[in-house]
Design a protein around this motif. Structure first.
Motif, PDB file in Angstrom:
ATOM      1  N   GLY A 155       0.791  -1.223   0.000  1.00  0.00           N
ATOM      2  CA  GLY A 155       0.000   0.000   0.000  1.00  0.00           C
ATOM      3  C   GLY A 155       0.822   1.271   0.000  1.00  0.00           C
ATOM      4  N   ALA A 156       2.079   1.180   0.445  1.00  0.00           N
ATOM      5  CA  ALA A 156       2.959   2.352   0.445  1.00  0.00           C
ATOM      6  C   ALA A 156       3.707   2.513  -0.870  1.00  0.00           C
ATOM      7  CB  ALA A 156       3.962   2.255   1.592  1.00  0.00           C
ATOM      8  N   LEU A 157       3.572   1.518  -1.744  1.00  0.00           N
ATOM      9  CA  LEU A 157       4.301   1.541  -3.008  1.00  0.00           C
ATOM     10  C   LEU A 157       3.409   1.807  -4.214  1.00  0.00           C
ATOM     11  CD1 LEU A 157       6.560  -1.599  -2.432  1.00  0.00           C
ATOM     12  CD2 LEU A 157       7.299   0.785  -2.358  1.00  0.00           C
ATOM     13  N   CYS A 158       2.101   1.910  -3.997  1.00  0.00           N
ATOM     14  CA  CYS A 158       1.213   2.053  -5.151  1.00  0.00           C
ATOM     15  C   CYS A 158      -0.113   2.687  -4.763  1.00  0.00           C
ATOM     16  CB  CYS A 158       0.973   0.698  -5.815  1.00  0.00           C
ATOM     17  SG  CYS A 158      -0.010  -0.444  -4.822  1.00  0.00           S
ATOM     18  N   ARG A 159      -0.876   3.007  -5.810  1.00  0.00           N
ATOM     19  CA  ARG A 159      -2.247   3.503  -5.666  1.00  0.00           C
ATOM     20  C   ARG A 159      -3.034   2.973  -6.855  1.00  0.00           C
ATOM     21  NH1 ARG A 159      -1.415   8.941  -4.899  1.00  0.00           N
ATOM     22  NH2 ARG A 159      -1.151   9.246  -7.131  1.00  0.00           N
ATOM     23  N   TYR A 160      -4.319   2.647  -6.643  1.00  0.00           N
ATOM     24  CA  TYR A 160      -5.122   2.143  -7.754  1.00  0.00           C
ATOM     25  C   TYR A 160      -6.573   2.583  -7.572  1.00  0.00           C
ATOM     26  CZ  TYR A 160      -5.899  -1.518  -4.252  1.00  0.00           C
ATOM     27  OH  TYR A 160      -6.168  -2.197  -3.091  1.00  0.00           O
ATOM     28  N   ASP A 161      -7.256   2.701  -8.684  1.00  0.00           N
ATOM     29  CA  ASP A 161      -8.651   3.146  -8.628  1.00  0.00           C
ATOM     30  C   ASP A 161      -9.629   1.981  -8.608  1.00  0.00           C
ATOM     31  OD1 ASP A 161      -8.347   2.290 -11.228  1.00  0.00           O
ATOM     32  OD2 ASP A 161      -8.826   4.215 -12.171  1.00  0.00           O
ATOM     33  N   ARG A 162      -9.136   0.769  -8.841  1.00  0.00           N
ATOM     34  CA  ARG A 162      -9.986  -0.422  -8.733  1.00  0.00           C
ATOM     35  C   ARG A 162      -9.067  -1.632  -8.576  1.00  0.00           C
ATOM     36  NH1 ARG A 162      -9.670  -3.479 -13.122  1.00  0.00           N
ATOM     37  NH2 ARG A 162      -9.055  -2.589 -15.116  1.00  0.00           N
ATOM     38  N   PRO A 163      -9.532  -2.706  -7.939  1.00  0.00           N
ATOM     39  CA  PRO A 163      -8.708  -3.899  -7.751  1.00  0.00           C
ATOM     40  C   PRO A 163      -8.355  -4.559  -9.086  1.00  0.00           C
ATOM     41  CG  PRO A 163     -10.614  -3.926  -6.287  1.00  0.00           C
ATOM     42  CD  PRO A 163     -10.860  -2.830  -7.287  1.00  0.00           C
ATOM     43  N   SER A 164      -7.171  -5.168  -9.134  1.00  0.00           N
ATOM     44  CA  SER A 164      -6.734  -5.884 -10.325  1.00  0.00           C
ATOM     45  C   SER A 164      -5.756  -6.966  -9.898  1.00  0.00           C
ATOM     46  CB  SER A 164      -6.057  -4.939 -11.315  1.00  0.00           C
ATOM     47  OG  SER A 164      -5.329  -5.660 -12.296  1.00  0.00           O
ATOM     48  N   GLU A 165      -6.048  -8.227 -10.248  1.00  0.00           N
ATOM     49  CA  GLU A 165      -5.174  -9.327  -9.864  1.00  0.00           C
ATOM     50  C   GLU A 165      -3.801  -9.182 -10.504  1.00  0.00           C
ATOM     51  OE1 GLU A 165      -6.901 -13.104 -10.609  1.00  0.00           O
ATOM     52  OE2 GLU A 165      -8.586 -12.820  -9.225  1.00  0.00           O
ATOM     53  N   ARG A 166      -3.755  -8.752 -11.768  1.00  0.00           N
ATOM     54  CA  ARG A 166      -2.468  -8.587 -12.443  1.00  0.00           C
ATOM     55  C   ARG A 166      -1.649  -7.488 -11.789  1.00  0.00           C
ATOM     56  NH1 ARG A 166      -3.036  -7.407 -18.500  1.00  0.00           N
ATOM     57  NH2 ARG A 166      -0.779  -7.533 -18.336  1.00  0.00           N
ATOM     58  N   PHE A 167      -2.296  -6.394 -11.443  1.00  0.00           N
ATOM     59  CA  PHE A 167      -1.573  -5.288 -10.811  1.00  0.00           C
ATOM     60  C   PHE A 167      -1.039  -5.725  -9.446  1.00  0.00           C
ATOM     61  CE2 PHE A 167      -1.418  -1.352  -8.259  1.00  0.00           C
ATOM     62  CZ  PHE A 167      -0.559  -0.609  -9.042  1.00  0.00           C
ATOM     63  N   THR A 168      -1.857  -6.421  -8.681  1.00  0.00           N
ATOM     64  CA  THR A 168      -1.423  -6.890  -7.367  1.00  0.00           C
ATOM     65  C   THR A 168      -0.249  -7.852  -7.482  1.00  0.00           C
ATOM     66  OG1 THR A 168      -3.648  -6.638  -6.458  1.00  0.00           O
ATOM     67  CG2 THR A 168      -2.145  -8.099  -5.280  1.00  0.00           C
ATOM     68  N   ALA A 169      -0.298  -8.757  -8.464  1.00  0.00           N
ATOM     69  CA  ALA A 169       0.814  -9.684  -8.684  1.00  0.00           C
ATOM     70  C   ALA A 169       2.089  -8.922  -9.031  1.00  0.00           C
ATOM     71  CB  ALA A 169       0.467 -10.666  -9.794  1.00  0.00           C
ATOM     72  N   GLY A 170       1.946  -7.900  -9.885  1.00  0.00           N
ATOM     73  CA  GLY A 170       3.106  -7.089 -10.235  1.00  0.00           C
ATOM     74  C   GLY A 170       3.689  -6.381  -9.030  1.00  0.00           C
ATOM     75  N   MET A 171       2.824  -5.863  -8.161  1.00  0.00           N
ATOM     76  CA  MET A 171       3.291  -5.130  -6.992  1.00  0.00           C
ATOM     77  C   MET A 171       3.926  -6.053  -5.945  1.00  0.00           C
ATOM     78  SD  MET A 171       3.042  -2.085  -7.808  1.00  0.00           S
ATOM     79  CE  MET A 171       3.816  -1.606  -6.266  1.00  0.00           C
ATOM     80  N   GLU A 172       3.456  -7.288  -5.857  1.00  0.00           N
ATOM     81  CA  GLU A 172       4.113  -8.248  -4.969  1.00  0.00           C
ATOM     82  C   GLU A 172       5.566  -8.444  -5.403  1.00  0.00           C
ATOM     83  OE1 GLU A 172       3.219  -9.669  -2.285  1.00  0.00           O
ATOM     84  OE2 GLU A 172       1.023  -9.579  -2.175  1.00  0.00           O
ATOM     85  N   ALA A 173       5.786  -8.488  -6.711  1.00  0.00           N
ATOM     86  CA  ALA A 173       7.147  -8.636  -7.225  1.00  0.00           C
ATOM     87  C   ALA A 173       7.956  -7.360  -7.023  1.00  0.00           C
ATOM     88  CB  ALA A 173       7.101  -9.011  -8.707  1.00  0.00           C
ATOM     89  N   VAL A 174       7.329  -6.204  -7.179  1.00  0.00           N
ATOM     90  CA  VAL A 174       8.016  -4.931  -6.950  1.00  0.00           C
ATOM     91  C   VAL A 174       8.499  -4.845  -5.513  1.00  0.00           C
ATOM     92  CG1 VAL A 174       7.671  -2.424  -6.772  1.00  0.00           C
ATOM     93  CG2 VAL A 174       6.858  -3.668  -8.792  1.00  0.00           C
ATOM     94  N   ARG A 175       7.691  -5.308  -4.583  1.00  0.00           N
ATOM     95  CA  ARG A 175       8.064  -5.266  -3.169  1.00  0.00           C
ATOM     96  C   ARG A 175       9.342  -6.060  -2.905  1.00  0.00           C
ATOM     97  NH1 ARG A 175       6.904  -7.946   1.737  1.00  0.00           N
ATOM     98  NH2 ARG A 175       6.707  -6.498   3.496  1.00  0.00           N
ATOM     99  N   LEU A 176       9.624  -7.067  -3.726  1.00  0.00           N
ATOM    100  CA  LEU A 176      10.814  -7.890  -3.560  1.00  0.00           C
ATOM    101  C   LEU A 176      12.006  -7.386  -4.371  1.00  0.00           C
ATOM    102  CD1 LEU A 176       9.164 -11.438  -3.721  1.00  0.00           C
ATOM    103  CD2 LEU A 176       9.839 -10.145  -1.679  1.00  0.00           C
ATOM    104  N   ALA A 177      11.843  -6.276  -5.064  1.00  0.00           N
ATOM    105  CA  ALA A 177      12.920  -5.748  -5.910  1.00  0.00           C
ATOM    106  C   ALA A 177      14.004  -5.101  -5.058  1.00  0.00           C
ATOM    107  CB  ALA A 177      12.358  -4.740  -6.912  1.00  0.00           C
ATOM    108  N   PRO A 178      15.278  -5.365  -5.352  1.00  0.00           N
ATOM    109  CA  PRO A 178      16.347  -4.683  -4.632  1.00  0.00           C
ATOM    110  C   PRO A 178      16.391  -3.207  -4.995  1.00  0.00           C
ATOM    111  CG  PRO A 178      17.248  -5.933  -6.468  1.00  0.00           C
ATOM    112  CD  PRO A 178      15.786  -6.278  -6.384  1.00  0.00           C
ATOM    113  N   SER A 179      16.862  -2.389  -4.068  1.00  0.00           N
ATOM    114  CA  SER A 179      17.026  -0.950  -4.325  1.00  0.00           C
ATOM    115  C   SER A 179      18.158  -0.433  -3.465  1.00  0.00           C
ATOM    116  CB  SER A 179      15.730  -0.183  -4.015  1.00  0.00           C
ATOM    117  OG  SER A 179      15.371  -0.337  -2.652  1.00  0.00           O
TER     118      SER A 179
END
Length: 239
Positions: A155-179
């Motif tokens: 929730g701190a890494l994104c914002r969305y106007d409606r739920p989306s399984e693909r978007f959520t899957a993408g964000m789960e992977a983003v959360r694991l990205a090194p930085s």
């Protein structure tokens, strides 16, 4: 193991077995770098048995002797971001071969590395790569636990106007990205069926953005990112 699985398996490794990689491993890494270079127009090259890249005050690494040097045309304004995107695909490919990797922004001998790339190219960053023990060292384990605890919630890494399984899957992977410094400076938005991403301004922000985009694309499904902060993801259909 495929690249998507590698996202959840990958860990930043700073302690390496101080032995040469086999010629078979080196050939596979160079072949993959060559394939990605042909697609991206970058110059990502593997250099081996160069301990001096990580010596002389760069004590964060032990036993490191190999690295991918990520470079490209000096006049490319999006070089850092593209190196982040394509370099992370190299990281994940190496992970599928049970090799350790770690992104390196400043803690390596940059002056030496720059002598190893052709004139007219600019070095963006490097990736340590090599043989590692199955279990992380005590120091690596402590660092991993600290990093894992500090990871931002989706929730701190994104914002969305409606739920989306693909978007959520993408964000789960983003959360694991090194930085860099595990700051996770990226932010994604889903609005009216389109996904955009941006990054907080910082020296290594564009690299972090490219890495995060690579993770999102692999998890969210077919599509391709445009370059630049605020650029949209073209998946061919709305999310």
């Amino acid at each position: 193991m495929d690249l998507l699985t590698a996202i959840s398996v990958r860990r930043s490794r700073r302690h390496y077995i101080d032995e040469p990689m086999t010629s078979i491993l080196c050939d596979k890494l160079r072949a993959e770098a060559g394939r990605l270079n042909a697609e991206s127009g970058l110059d990502m090259r593997l250099v081996t048995d160069r301990h001096e890249l990580f010596r002389g005050g760069f004590g964060l690494f032990q036993g490191a002797r190999n690295a991918f040097l990520l470079a490209g045309p000096s006049d490319n304004p999006d070089l850092a971001e593209q190196c982040g995107y394509w370099g992370e695909r190299l990281v994940l490919f190496a992970t599928t071969m049970n090799l350790g990797t770690c992104w390196v922004a400043a803690t390596f001998n940059r002056a030496l590395a720059e002598t190893l790339i052709p004139a007219g190219e600019r070095l963006a960053c490097a990736i340590a790569v090599g043989l590692v023990k199955d279990e992380m060292s005590v120091r690596e384990s402590v660092q991993y636990r600290l990093i894992h605890r500090s990871c931002k919630p989706i929730g701190a890494l994104c914002r969305y106007d409606r739920p989306s399984e693909r978007f959520t899957a993408g964000m789960e992977a983003v959360r694991l990205a090194p930085s860099a410094m595990n700051r996770q400076p990226v932010f994604f938005e889903l609005k009216s069926g389109a996904v955009t991403a941006r990054v907080s301004p910082s020296a290594w922000g564009p690299v972090d953005l490219g890495i995060a985009k690579a993770h999102f694309e692999l998890a969210a499904g077919p599509g391709r990112w445009a370059w630049g902060s605020g650029a949209a993801f073209d998946s061919g259909e709305p999310f």
